[in-house]
Structure formats: structure tokens, C-alpha cells
Motif scaffolding. Structure first.
Motif, PDB file in Angstrom:
ATOM      1  N   PHE A 135       0.820  -1.207   0.000  1.00  0.00           N
ATOM      2  CA  PHE A 135       0.000   0.000   0.000  1.00  0.00           C
ATOM      3  C   PHE A 135       0.856   1.261   0.000  1.00  0.00           C
ATOM      4  O   PHE A 135       1.886   1.322   0.667  1.00  0.00           O
ATOM      5  N   GLN A 136       0.395   2.272  -0.730  1.00  0.00           N
ATOM      6  CA  GLN A 136       0.940   3.619  -0.624  1.00  0.00           C
ATOM      7  C   GLN A 136      -0.276   4.551  -0.564  1.00  0.00           C
ATOM      8  O   GLN A 136      -0.922   4.809  -1.589  1.00  0.00           O
ATOM      9  N   PHE A 137      -0.616   5.003   0.640  1.00  0.00           N
ATOM     10  CA  PHE A 137      -1.785   5.861   0.840  1.00  0.00           C
ATOM     11  C   PHE A 137      -1.422   7.319   0.621  1.00  0.00           C
ATOM     12  O   PHE A 137      -0.324   7.758   0.987  1.00  0.00           O
ATOM     13  N   GLU A 138      -2.359   8.074   0.035  1.00  0.00           N
ATOM     14  CA  GLU A 138      -2.178   9.521  -0.081  1.00  0.00           C
ATOM     15  C   GLU A 138      -2.146  10.119   1.324  1.00  0.00           C
ATOM     16  O   GLU A 138      -1.323  10.975   1.609  1.00  0.00           O
ATOM     17  N   ASN A 139      -3.055   9.666   2.183  1.00  0.00           N
ATOM     18  CA  ASN A 139      -3.126  10.086   3.586  1.00  0.00           C
ATOM     19  C   ASN A 139      -3.674   8.929   4.402  1.00  0.00           C
ATOM     20  O   ASN A 139      -4.577   8.222   3.938  1.00  0.00           O
ATOM     21  N   LYS A 140      -3.152   8.742   5.599  1.00  0.00           N
ATOM     22  CA  LYS A 140      -3.694   7.732   6.502  1.00  0.00           C
ATOM     23  C   LYS A 140      -4.589   8.363   7.559  1.00  0.00           C
ATOM     24  O   LYS A 140      -5.161   7.672   8.384  1.00  0.00           O
ATOM     25  N   VAL A 141      -4.702   9.688   7.521  1.00  0.00           N
ATOM     26  CA  VAL A 141      -5.580  10.419   8.437  1.00  0.00           C
ATOM     27  C   VAL A 141      -6.439  11.363   7.606  1.00  0.00           C
ATOM     28  O   VAL A 141      -5.912  12.144   6.809  1.00  0.00           O
ATOM     29  N   LEU A 142      -7.763  11.286   7.789  1.00  0.00           N
ATOM     30  CA  LEU A 142      -8.684  12.200   7.121  1.00  0.00           C
ATOM     31  C   LEU A 142      -9.283  13.133   8.167  1.00  0.00           C
ATOM     32  O   LEU A 142      -9.880  12.675   9.136  1.00  0.00           O
ATOM     33  N   ASP A 143      -9.098  14.423   7.956  1.00  0.00           N
ATOM     34  CA  ASP A 143      -9.647  15.419   8.870  1.00  0.00           C
ATOM     35  C   ASP A 143     -10.908  15.999   8.238  1.00  0.00           C
ATOM     36  O   ASP A 143     -10.837  16.695   7.231  1.00  0.00           O
ATOM     37  N   TYR A 144     -12.045  15.699   8.830  1.00  0.00           N
ATOM     38  CA  TYR A 144     -13.314  16.234   8.339  1.00  0.00           C
ATOM     39  C   TYR A 144     -13.409  17.733   8.601  1.00  0.00           C
ATOM     40  O   TYR A 144     -14.231  18.406   7.999  1.00  0.00           O
ATOM     41  N   GLY A 145     -12.608  18.231   9.534  1.00  0.00           N
ATOM     42  CA  GLY A 145     -12.751  19.617   9.947  1.00  0.00           C
ATOM     43  C   GLY A 145     -14.018  19.761  10.771  1.00  0.00           C
ATOM     44  O   GLY A 145     -14.453  18.817  11.432  1.00  0.00           O
ATOM     45  N   THR A 146     -14.635  20.926  10.716  1.00  0.00           N
ATOM     46  CA  THR A 146     -15.898  21.160  11.412  1.00  0.00           C
ATOM     47  C   THR A 146     -17.024  21.028  10.401  1.00  0.00           C
ATOM     48  O   THR A 146     -17.013  21.699   9.372  1.00  0.00           O
TER      49      THR A 146
END
Length: 139
Positions: A31-42
């Protein structure tokens, strides 16, 4: 006796080296992920909670994802249906229940046949309180 011990150590070392070489040549997806954390924000209460993690198979064998599991019932992940071939890009979807007010931090565990058999992905953000109306005014 001394020669026998030296010969035995040499044979053992050669065997371990051959085993290491065989493992290095083994085909495996990676695997090569663009991001492993997604921040929905508010986000607004009861808004669209769907997001996705994009990844590429940078290994030399297909990746088969056998399971994706959210850390709670409020986090529902989805996985690709078939194998992800070397060089291909795919997504793991996630839907967070935005009816739950307040800050959140959840995880998704991805289980596969890739070089890293279990990967932890994370989502985080904050859901605003539900607005209410009293006598035509927004509270």
C-alpha cells in the motif's frame, strides 16, 4: 572436531542466507496511501459524512483486502470488491454518522495480504450541534 563445528556454522549460515534471498524475491503487494488520516474539519449536524482514502499498490503482486472494520458503529467503511493489481489505484470509503454532535476520532482497520497485513487509518473532526428553532428564531 573444530573443523566439524566450523563446517556446521557455515552450512547453517548459507541456509539462512538462501532463505532470506527467497523471501526477498517473494511477490507481495504494498500500500501507498495519499493520507492515513482524514480530517473532516468542522461539519454541520447531519451533513454528508462520506469520505475516502485513496491508495496505490506499489508492490509486485495483487492486493486482496479481506476486511475493513470501523472502531465503532458510527464509522462504516467499504472496501474494493476485487484485487488491486500492481500500479492500480483504489479507494477505501468511510461514512461517519454526523448525527453525533461533538469532536470525534475514530479508526478503520484494513486487513489484507499486502506486505503490511493490518493498516490503521484514522478519521477525525467535529460535528456542530443541531440547530433548533423557537418561535421562528434560530437558537
Amino acid at each position: 572436531m573444530k573443523n566439524a563445528i566450523v563446517l556446521m556454522v557455515f552450512c547453517l549460515s548459507a541456509g539462512l542466507f538462501a532463505q532470506d534471498m527467497a523471501m526477498a524475491n517473494e511477490s507481495v503487494g504494498s500500500f501507498q496511501f495519499e493520507n492515513k488520516v482524514l480530517d473532516y474539519g468542522t461539519v454541520a449536524h447531519n451533513s454528508d459524512g462520506e469520505r475516502s482514502f485513496t491508495f496505490k499498490n506499489v508492490g509486485n503482486a495483487p492486493i486482496l483486502i479481506s476486511r475493513v472494520k470501523g472502531s465503532c458503529g458510527c464509522t462504516v467503511p467499504t472496501k474494493p470488491k476485487g484485487p488491486i493489481m500492481p500500479g492500480e489505484t483504489a479507494v477505501i470509503g468511510v461514512k461517519y454518522d454526523t448525527k453525533r454532535e461533538g469532536a470525534f476520532s475514530k479508526s478503520i482497520t484494513v486487513t489484507s495480504n499486502a506486505s503490511e497485513q493490518n493498516i490503521i487509518l484514522k478519521i477525525k473532526g467535529k460535528v456542530l450541534p443541531k440547530t433548533s428553532t423557537i418561535a421562528g428564531k434560530v437558537k
